[in-house]
Design a protein around this motif. Structure first.
Motif, PDB file in Angstrom:
ATOM      1  N   LEU A  93       0.824  -1.208   0.000  1.00 10.26           N
ATOM      2  CA  LEU A  93       0.000   0.000   0.000  1.00 10.26           C
ATOM      3  C   LEU A  93       0.863   1.266   0.000  1.00 10.26           C
ATOM      4  N   GLU A  94       1.984   1.218   0.748  1.00  9.16           N
ATOM      5  CA  GLU A  94       2.902   2.359   0.750  1.00  9.16           C
ATOM      6  C   GLU A  94       3.437   2.628  -0.648  1.00  9.16           C
ATOM      7  N   GLU A  95       3.782   1.562  -1.338  1.00  7.35           N
ATOM      8  CA  GLU A  95       4.327   1.719  -2.690  1.00  7.35           C
ATOM      9  C   GLU A  95       3.257   2.290  -3.617  1.00  7.35           C
ATOM     10  N   ARG A  96       2.026   1.846  -3.428  1.00 15.71           N
ATOM     11  CA  ARG A  96       0.945   2.364  -4.268  1.00 15.71           C
ATOM     12  C   ARG A  96       0.823   3.868  -4.074  1.00 15.71           C
ATOM     13  N   GLU A  97       1.003   4.321  -2.799  1.00 14.80           N
ATOM     14  CA  GLU A  97       0.947   5.760  -2.520  1.00 14.80           C
ATOM     15  C   GLU A  97       2.004   6.510  -3.325  1.00 14.80           C
ATOM     16  N   ARG A  98       3.144   5.846  -3.556  1.00 13.39           N
ATOM     17  CA  ARG A  98       4.234   6.458  -4.316  1.00 13.39           C
ATOM     18  C   ARG A  98       3.942   6.430  -5.817  1.00 13.39           C
ATOM     19  N   GLY A  99       2.846   5.838  -6.201  1.00 12.19           N
ATOM     20  CA  GLY A  99       2.487   5.835  -7.616  1.00 12.19           C
ATOM     21  C   GLY A  99       2.834   4.552  -8.326  1.00 12.19           C
ATOM     22  N   VAL A 100       3.260   3.529  -7.578  1.00 13.24           N
ATOM     23  CA  VAL A 100       3.634   2.258  -8.194  1.00 13.24           C
ATOM     24  C   VAL A 100       2.374   1.486  -8.611  1.00 13.24           C
ATOM     25  N   THR A 101       2.438   0.927  -9.796  1.00 13.76           N
ATOM     26  CA  THR A 101       1.339   0.103 -10.279  1.00 13.76           C
ATOM     27  C   THR A 101       1.622  -1.335  -9.857  1.00 13.76           C
ATOM     28  N   VAL A 102       0.620  -2.018  -9.318  1.00 11.74           N
ATOM     29  CA  VAL A 102       0.864  -3.366  -8.794  1.00 11.74           C
ATOM     30  C   VAL A 102      -0.042  -4.376  -9.493  1.00 11.74           C
ATOM     31  N   PHE A 103       0.569  -5.436  -9.956  1.00 12.46           N
ATOM     32  CA  PHE A 103      -0.179  -6.546 -10.549  1.00 12.46           C
ATOM     33  C   PHE A 103      -0.008  -7.726  -9.609  1.00 12.46           C
ATOM     34  N   LEU A 104      -1.076  -8.039  -8.887  1.00 15.77           N
ATOM     35  CA  LEU A 104      -0.962  -9.036  -7.824  1.00 15.77           C
ATOM     36  C   LEU A 104      -1.672 -10.321  -8.229  1.00 15.77           C
ATOM     37  N   THR A 105      -0.921 -11.401  -8.269  1.00 12.53           N
ATOM     38  CA  THR A 105      -1.514 -12.695  -8.584  1.00 12.53           C
ATOM     39  C   THR A 105      -1.647 -13.475  -7.289  1.00 12.53           C
ATOM     40  N   THR A 106      -2.822 -13.960  -7.024  1.00 10.98           N
ATOM     41  CA  THR A 106      -2.972 -14.682  -5.753  1.00 10.98           C
ATOM     42  C   THR A 106      -4.208 -15.547  -5.791  1.00 10.98           C
ATOM     43  N   HIS A 107      -4.282 -16.496  -4.877  1.00  9.38           N
ATOM     44  CA  HIS A 107      -5.578 -17.084  -4.629  1.00  9.38           C
ATOM     45  C   HIS A 107      -5.994 -16.861  -3.178  1.00  9.38           C
ATOM     46  N   ASN A 108      -5.257 -15.938  -2.538  1.00 14.07           N
ATOM     47  CA  ASN A 108      -5.659 -15.546  -1.193  1.00 14.07           C
ATOM     48  C   ASN A 108      -6.640 -14.377  -1.285  1.00 14.07           C
ATOM     49  N   MET A 109      -7.934 -14.700  -1.139  1.00 14.84           N
ATOM     50  CA  MET A 109      -8.982 -13.716  -1.352  1.00 14.84           C
ATOM     51  C   MET A 109      -8.952 -12.604  -0.315  1.00 14.84           C
ATOM     52  N   GLN A 110      -8.504 -12.939   0.886  1.00 12.74           N
ATOM     53  CA  GLN A 110      -8.508 -11.925   1.935  1.00 12.74           C
ATOM     54  C   GLN A 110      -7.518 -10.817   1.599  1.00 12.74           C
ATOM     55  N   VAL A 111      -6.310 -11.242   1.174  1.00 11.55           N
ATOM     56  CA  VAL A 111      -5.290 -10.255   0.795  1.00 11.55           C
ATOM     57  C   VAL A 111      -5.824  -9.398  -0.343  1.00 11.55           C
ATOM     58  N   ALA A 112      -6.428 -10.043  -1.336  1.00  8.66           N
ATOM     59  CA  ALA A 112      -6.927  -9.312  -2.486  1.00  8.66           C
ATOM     60  C   ALA A 112      -7.989  -8.298  -2.053  1.00  8.66           C
ATOM     61  N   GLU A 113      -8.883  -8.745  -1.193  1.00 11.32           N
ATOM     62  CA  GLU A 113      -9.965  -7.888  -0.743  1.00 11.32           C
ATOM     63  C   GLU A 113      -9.428  -6.694   0.038  1.00 11.32           C
ATOM     64  N   ASP A 114      -8.336  -6.960   0.821  1.00 11.65           N
ATOM     65  CA  ASP A 114      -7.794  -5.905   1.677  1.00 11.65           C
ATOM     66  C   ASP A 114      -7.074  -4.813   0.891  1.00 11.65           C
ATOM     67  N   ILE A 115      -6.345  -5.167  -0.159  1.00  9.23           N
ATOM     68  CA  ILE A 115      -5.492  -4.155  -0.763  1.00  9.23           C
ATOM     69  C   ILE A 115      -5.815  -3.823  -2.219  1.00  9.23           C
ATOM     70  N   CYS A 116      -6.584  -4.644  -2.905  1.00  8.72           N
ATOM     71  CA  CYS A 116      -6.737  -4.407  -4.339  1.00  8.72           C
ATOM     72  C   CYS A 116      -7.760  -3.313  -4.625  1.00  8.72           C
ATOM     73  N   ASP A 117      -7.400  -2.460  -5.601  1.00 12.06           N
ATOM     74  CA  ASP A 117      -8.379  -1.476  -6.061  1.00 12.06           C
ATOM     75  C   ASP A 117      -9.422  -2.171  -6.916  1.00 12.06           C
ATOM     76  N   ARG A 118      -8.950  -3.049  -7.776  1.00 15.20           N
ATOM     77  CA  ARG A 118      -9.868  -3.832  -8.587  1.00 15.20           C
ATOM     78  C   ARG A 118      -9.384  -5.273  -8.607  1.00 15.20           C
ATOM     79  N   VAL A 119     -10.265  -6.204  -8.826  1.00 19.29           N
ATOM     80  CA  VAL A 119      -9.840  -7.593  -8.974  1.00 19.29           C
ATOM     81  C   VAL A 119     -10.426  -8.171 -10.257  1.00 19.29           C
ATOM     82  N   ALA A 120      -9.641  -9.056 -10.869  1.00 18.73           N
ATOM     83  CA  ALA A 120     -10.123  -9.783 -12.041  1.00 18.73           C
ATOM     84  C   ALA A 120     -10.266 -11.230 -11.634  1.00 18.73           C
ATOM     85  N   PHE A 121     -11.421 -11.813 -11.937  1.00 14.24           N
ATOM     86  CA  PHE A 121     -11.595 -13.252 -11.712  1.00 14.24           C
ATOM     87  C   PHE A 121     -11.195 -13.956 -12.978  1.00 14.24           C
TER      88      PHE A 121
END
Lengths: 285, 342, 351
Positions: free
Chosen positions: A174-202
């Motif tokens: 989240l700190e990096e996102r504040e700095r303007g970093v674009t993040v592509f997060l691959t996961t199957h941990n839904m909680q992490v995705a829900e907590d930090i993702c602006d958008r999610v793709a199924f």
């Protein structure tokens, strides 16, 4: 920062697509979660975006680089954290980072500072071969930040981490996102995705089945419930009402009027439940 | 039950090997080696001297020279001198046409570089004299009828040793792959015991070593030989190779260490027999500790003299004894390091 | 670019040292030195190869052979003794008869000798008899010889030291054959090649750094073995240059097939075969007349002779330049191949 249009990919270069007709965009400073069960095409997608697999059909642009001919400079701009730890076992954590830092043509972060950030400062001079699974994973995570990437690819960054460290990783992202970093997060941990993702793709069977903010997805697919605890003849009772059903709404109103209610909680569907509803598949399948 | 588990370990290895084209290559490599040796042996046997002549020397004389030496024909004197100056030993024969600034007598001239071995210096002149001069003595020939080239027994011995080594290596490296791929732990949580694991690996290694030895000997053309005699030595070779394979598998944890360990074990395996050929009798005892010494010289007896059991037997027995000793010493190390669980 | 190269080389050297490989190289050099100094004899006395029975009146042949004093001749006193000595393998019998001087010679061969070998022996016997009967120069003509490089008579080094260039070739020049590929295979197995792929560093740097590291290791072995055996003799600059260049080229060669072969066993089988084939020219080193064309085209052929010249100069520095030139040409052919194979390995992913 990332543009994908009509992307198809097949390992056998036949009609057996691992990625099939995928299109999406990721804006600068956005965290996009790519969610799906094993074998859905997540890793293939990330490999194409990081240049590890070629673009067979379709258009992919990452940080302005056409991924059909990415050019080496792309790698100065992206950071990749791998799901399976890949460090030089015979080099210490610090040596691993120092070695990879020297590969870049852009100013790099201080390796020791990165190690401190992920809680490896005490193990800095120990050989990476002696690290635990979680430590190795954190070293890989730290390594992906060496070149201060503008686009950051994270593949299961919290796997093998304890809850405290998972929290720390989420904070760093989240700190990096504040700095303007674009993040592509691959996961199957839904909680992490829900907590930090602006958008999610199924993603399922190589296709994106839906892409939106976690809130919208839940609103669209998830049923909202209200759980009410009340006293009935001295006894504590609990009842669940669906907000989508007229009958339930009427029943809830009646209950609130008739009984001494002690607690009312609204219960949203989890992203995981939404995912199962959308794809008909469980995540760890 | 135990046998079934060992059997299925071997089956897994064989399946894994044959399903991949490139792994089949590992099994084929010793045979390629045998074919190379097969081509190499007659070439060495035919080593005589090399001549280079100019094309104006005349067809008759050139043909006559070919009965004595390998002859190359070049267009002119300059090309001939260039050839003579190349790194190998080649003597030139030309008609002196004054290229050196002299009058050009037309007489035949032998052109040398200066650093040739004695044969290449002296023989060209003698060949020419024999062709062009009078017979000095009447020479008749008799043959003892021994067809095998003298280097063949040595090559056969080396090949037999290397082929066995391949079996050991394949096994050792299969163990390392079990370690790096994590399948070692997968086997560790199955009822397979460490001893069964080692037995399975050893059975495969030993059989591969024996099969490869025989196959490569036949391919090389070392036959005829007494298969039982060869087997009596191959058993030791296979045992040693398997021991070496286990040492590699237990000491090394990754490919780099494996190669290092292998290189270390590799040196005595090959060098000791070679040293046995050049080290003076008084110091030969310094080589006795290495089983390959006994195996190699045992093979030499078989392939050189078509020896009886009286000659081969002592070698086979000593080789087996020393190999067994090797195995016994290594066993302690192996049992401690090569366990499936902790 | 340069910093990356340095860093990559440093990484390789670190991995080599921490995998005990440097220690192995040092110990191997010491072992070779011990074997060279104390086990291999300086003078390799030849085994008897010729059995002579001279039953002429003047015994001229016997005297000739005894004067020549070759350790490879057994002079038989009787026909029985002659037959007995011929029993041993690899011997040739020469039975000379005649009233005073040799008139007839019966040569007994083992049976495997080639036609050319037999004719050569015949020519040399004719020459020997001509020398004994005084026909040399008349009925048996003598031909003039011209020597192109008269100064080039190589001093024969002691047998044990003559082996040093061969050891250097097989251990230092061929150093990369095992190790360079093992490093690559290890990277495949612990997936560090993936981490490398997502940095801007490229194939060329990887190739150069790996080659440099192998070159350095080869020099360590060479310097150690030289100091302990041939000492300061020979042309050190040329030796080191040749070893370094040779190690670099074999490393490039190795990386090509290490990138193609998928696992350790396959790679090792390839390596053993490569070492075997590349070592065949060592046969020519001891028998310079044994030089079939297929052997002269092996890249290792000029290297072995270049090394001999660098260690035991015979006044023909061209041999070293030829070897270096050949290495250059080999590198020109191999580098694009290596770039392709490694590029596939480092950039292409798993598809």
């Amino acid at each position: 920062m990332i543009k994908v249009r009509d992307l198809y990919f097949s390992y056998g270069r036949d009609k057996n697509y691992a990625v099939s007709g995928v299109s999406f965009e990721v804006e600068k400073g956005e965290i996009l979660g790519f969610l799906g069960p094993n074998g859905a095409g997540k890793s293939t997608m990330q490999k194409i975006l990081t240049g590890l697999l070629p673009v067979q059909q379709g258009e992919v642009t990452v940080a302005g680089h056409d991924m059909r001919r990415p050019g080496r400079d792309l790698f100065n701009k992206i950071g990749v954290s791998f799901e399976i730890a890949n460090n030089y076992h015979k080099l210490s954590g610090l040596e691993n980072l120092a070695f990879f830092a020297s590969m870049y043509e852009v100013p790099t972060a201080d390796p020791m500072a990165l190690l401190r950030m992920v809680g490896l400062e005490d193990a800095a001079t120990r050989r990476a071969g002696a690290y635990s699974k979680g430590m190795s994973q954190r070293l890989v995570f730290a390594r992906s930040m060496l070149n201060r990437p503008t686009i950051w690819f994270l593949d299961e960054p919290t796997s093998g981490q304890d809850p405290a460290m998972t929290q720390r990783v989420k904070e760093i992202v989240l700190e990096e996102r504040e700095r303007g970093v674009t993040v592509f997060l691959t996961t199957h941990n839904m909680q992490v995705a829900e907590d930090i993702c602006d958008r999610v793709a199924f993603i399922n069977e190589g296709k994106i089945v839906d892409l939106d903010t976690p809130r919208n997805l839940k609103l669209r697919y998830g049923e909202q419930f209200v759980i009410v605890e009340y006293r009935d003849a001295g006894q504590l009772k609990k009842q669940i009402f669906s907000m989508g059903a007229d009958k339930d709404r009427a029943a809830l109103a009646a209950l609130v009027g008739e009984r001494p209610v002690e607690t009312i909680h609204s219960q949203e569907a989890t992203l995981e439940e939404v995912f199962i509803k959308v794809t008909g598949r469980a995540l760890r399948g | 039950m135990m046998m079934r588990r060992i059997g299925s370990m071997i089956g897994r290895d064989l399946k894994a090997s044959t399903r991949e084209f490139l792994t089949v290559w590992v099994l084929v490599a010793p045979f390629v080696l045998a074919l190379v040796i097969r081509g190499f042996v007659p070439a060495v046997g035919g080593a005589g001297i090399n001549l280079v002549v100019t094309s104006d020397l005349g067809a008759d004389l050139t043909a006559a020279l070919r009965q004595y030496a390998n002859v190359e024909v070049v267009p002119d004197r300059a090309a001939l001198e260039r050839r003579v100056l190349l790194v190998d030993d080649v003597a030139g024969v030309v008609r002196d046409t004054g290229a050196g600034g002299g009058g050009g007598s037309g007489a035949l001239l032998v052109v040398l570089q200066g650093n040739e071995q004695e044969e290449s210096r002296e023989l060209p002149g003698l060949i020419l004299a024999t062709i062009l001069g009078e017979e000095q003595v009447q020479i008749t020939e008799r043959s003892l009828g021994r067809q095998a080239s003298p280097i063949r027994p040595y090559m056969a011995g080396m090949l037999a040793l290397s082929a066995a080594l391949f079996g050991g290596i394949i096994m050792g490296f299969a163990i390392i792959e079990d370690k790096t791929a994590g399948t070692m732990s997968a086997l560790g949580v199955s009822p397979l015991s460490s001893t069964e694991y080692i037995a399975g690996r050893a059975t495969l290694g030993m059989s591969l070593a024996v099969i490869m030895t025989f196959a490569s000997l036949y391919i090389m053309g070392a036959a005829p030989f007494d298969p039982l005699q060869v087997l009596s030595l191959t058993v030791s070779g296979a045992l040693l190779a398997v021991t070496l394979g286990f040492i590699i598998g237990s000491v090394a944890n990754n490919p780099i260490e494996a190669i290092g360990t292998f290189k270390f074990g590799f040196m005595p395996f090959w060098i000791i027999p070679v040293l046995g050929l050049v080290v003076p009798q008084a110091y030969q005892f310094t080589l006795y500790w290495m089983p390959t010494y006994w195996i190699f010289f045992g093979y030499r007896e078989i392939f050189l003299n078509q020896a009886g059991w009286g000659e081969v037997g002592p070698y086979a027995a000593t080789a087996f004894g020393v190999s067994l000793l090797f195995f016994a010493v290594s066993w302690r190390l192996l049992r401690r390091r090569l366990t499936l669980r902790g | 670019m340069f910093r990356r190269l340095l860093s990559l080389t440093q990484r390789d050297l670190r991995l080599i040292t921490r995998n005990y490989y440097l220690a192995i190289v040092v110990i191997l050099a010491l072992l070779y030195a011990l074997v060279t100094r104390f086990l291999i004899p300086a003078d390799l006395s030849p085994q008897p190869a010729v059995v002579l029975l001279d039953s002429t009146g003047a015994q001229a042949m016997r005297q000739l052979y005894e004067r020549a004093g070759g350790g490879n001749v057994i002079v038989a006193g009787s026909a029985d003794e002659y037959d007995r000595h011929l029993e041993a393998a690899n011997r040739i019998g020469i039975k000379v008869t005649g009233s005073v001087m040799p008139e007839r010679i019966e040569v007994t061969y083992q049976g495997w000798e080639t036609e050319k070998t037999r004719r050569l022996l015949e020519a040399s016997l004719q020459g020997q008899v001509a020398a004994l009967t005084g026909a040399m120069g008349t009925a048996f003509p003598v031909f003039q010889r011209t020597v192109l490089r008269p100064g080039q008579v190589a001093e024969q080094p002691p047998f044990n030291l003559a082996l040093v260039p061969i050891f250097i070739f097989s251990e230092a020049v061929l150093m990369g054959i095992f190790l360079a590929g093992a490093l690559l295979i290890a990277e495949k197995e612990d997936r560090t090649n993936r981490a490398y792929q997502v940095t801007p560093a490229g194939t060329a740097e990887y190739l150069v750094a790996r080659s440099l590291a192998m070159g350095v290791l080869a020099l360590v072995f060479t310097v150690l073995l030289n100091l302990l055996t041939t000492g300061l003799a020979g042309n050190w600059a040329m030796i080191l240059l040749l070893v370094f260049a040779g190690a670099v080229v074999t490393t490039i060669f190795t990386l090509i097939y290490a990138a193609v072969f998928m696992n350790l066993s396959q790679f090792l089988a390839g390596s053993i075969l490569a070492i075997f084939v590349l070592s065949l020219p060592a046969g020519s080193y001891f028998m310079p007349a044994f030089s079939p064309v297929w052997m002269r085209v092996l890249p290792s052929y000029p290297i072995i002779f270049g090394l001999r010249e660098a260690y035991f100069p015979s006044g023909n520095p061209g041999l070293v330049t030829t070897a270096l030139g050949q290495l250059g040409i080999t590198a020109l052919v191999l580098v694009p191949l290596a770039m392709w194979a490694l590029g596939k390995q480092l950039r292409g992913g798993e598809a």
